[in-house]
Structure formats: C-alpha cells, structure tokens
Motif scaffolding. Structure first.
Motif: not given
Length: 279
Positions: A17-31, A33-46
C-alpha cells in the motif's frame, strides 16, 4: 517461524500500500496504458458480436450478447477472475456443488442491474450522463478488498475467527450462509462498472429494454452474459474428472490451489486498484 507468517504478510500488505501511494505519479501515467491493454479483448470481439446481435434482430438475445461483450470489459475481466477463484473450490470438491451458490451470485448481479436500470429510467429520464462517484467509489473499495482476500487465501495474513484457507473458506461460508455470501459477492461485482461496461449497459441495453414490453428481463439476461466466462470454467471443472479422482488430486495439490486462487485475487485486486485510484 510459522507463527510469524501472519505478521510478515501484514507487513508486506502495508508495504504494498505504501509503495502504491509513493509511486502514485508514475502509476498515474501507467494506468491508462494498462487499461487500454486490458481492453484489447473487447476491442477485438466487439465488432463481430455486435454484427451478430444486429443481424439476428432478437432483442432478448441482444441483451445476452451485450452482457457477453461486457464480460470482455476490463472491469468484468478482473471481477470474473475473482469470482472464478471464489467458486472453483466448490466445483472441484463435488460435482454440482458450486451451482447453487453461482445462482445466488447471478441473482445478486441481476438485481443490481435491475435496480440501476430503474433509477436510470424513473429518476434520470432513461439514462445516466456519466458513471458518477458511486461506481468509482465501489471499484476503489473492491480492488484493495480483493488483494486482502488473496492474502487470506495465501495464508499470508489471518483475521480473528475461522481459518480462511481456500478449503476452510468454502466450508465456513457454507456453514454460515454460503448462499448469502455468494449473493453479496454478486451485488458487489454488479456495481463494478468501467467506461466500456457503462456504455454497453446504459447506452445500448437500457434503451432496448425501455422499448420492450418485457424490458424487466433484459437486466437478468445481461447479467447472465457477463458471467459466461465464470459459468464455462466452472462447468469444465465440474465435469472434467470423476469426483473421487478430483478429491484425491486435491489432497495432493491443496497448496497449489491455495496459491493459484490467492494469486488470481491479488492480481485482479492490484489491477483494479491501479485503474480506479490512478486513472
């Protein structure tokens, strides 16, 4: 050393939990992209699923297919993974033992969808304009909760009360209202919305339901569609081996089941935490 495991687990959970809080700015930029990657199955089959839905022209079947498409949305991928982990033990212990609880799980989801559709129709004039704080707040709670559940299944932490190993968890839930627990899980996961799921439910399914004389059935069919991956995997587990062989295999590989179930819950929870705390 064994007695220290719960404390080590709590320390690791706090450190995570502390790591997530401290790395918030970096994770804000990663999230995103991660959402777009996870959305690929929907994109392919929609497109093919939507083409099938429109080509058939059967509204009730369309509601089910929209739910099936919703099962590919990132928010449903993570909650379905958690649901599979939750119900898999019952499916392996005895043929057919998981289906009653799965029915209560589906009922919980269907009632949530019916309730939300009712709010949209009677209070907001047929649709919501945005997901709102409710859905985001629920997802922010679900992510860390799934991580904690995963740590419990892995035996890394313990709470006062019954043992919460994967096998003991199923027996304890059944003895103290397993159906109620499954229903509650369905209610919680029914509130698991993301932009993709929001569009499918409120933007596409709801107008169809409003235009139909049997519109009350649409949310239930949508809920059934979202749960198809859970139903398929549990059916494979339920029918894959004779009961005796499965139980014998479980005795030899109980620790692997604990590990697999816990890891799935932790990964699903971390994904949700990234999505809804940092996007």
């Amino acid at each position: 050393m064994r007695n220290l495991h719960p404390y080590l687990g709590l320390g690791f959970l706090a450190g995570l939990g502390l790591t997530l809080v401290l790395l918030g700015p970096q994770l804000a930029g990663l999230a995103p992209s991660l959402y777009a990657l996870a959305n690929q199955p929907y994109t392919w089959l929609a497109e093919p699923i939507n083409t099938l839905r429109l080509g058939l022209g059967i509204p009730l079947l369309s509601a089910f297919l929209l739910g099936l498409l919703g099962a590919l949305a990132p928010c449903q991928l993570s909650t379905n993974a958690a649901a599979i982990s939750w119900f898999a033990q019952d499916a392996l212990q005895a043929q057919g033992s998981a289906w009653r609880r799965v029915g209560w799980f589906l009922l919980g989801k269907a009632l949530v969808y019916l309730f939300l559709a009712g709010i949209a129709v009677w209070v907001f004039g047929g649709t919501f304009t945005a997901p709102g704080a409710l859905f985001t707040g629920v997802r922010r709670v679900l992510g860390p909760l799934m991580v904690v559940m995963g740590f419990l299944l892995l035996g890394l932490i313990r709470l006062p009360g019954p043992s919460l190993g994967l096998g003991q968890l199923g027996a304890w839930a059944q003895a103290r209202g397993g159906s109620l627990g499954a229903f509650t899980l369905g209610v919680a996961f029914g509130l698991a919305f993301c932009p993709t799921m929001f569009f499918l439910f409120f933007g596409v399914m709801l107008p169809m339901a409003v235009a139909s004389r049997v519109g009350l059935i649409f949310p239930a069919l949508f809920a059934l569609g979202t749960a198809v991956p859970v139903l398929l995997i549990l059916a494979l587990l339920d029918r894959g081996k004779p009961k005796g062989e499965v139980l014998s295999g479980m005795r030899r590989s109980g620790r692997r089941l604990n590990l697999a179930g816990g890891v799935v819950l932790v990964l699903a929870g971390l994904y949700d935490t990234l999505m809804y705390w940092f996007v």
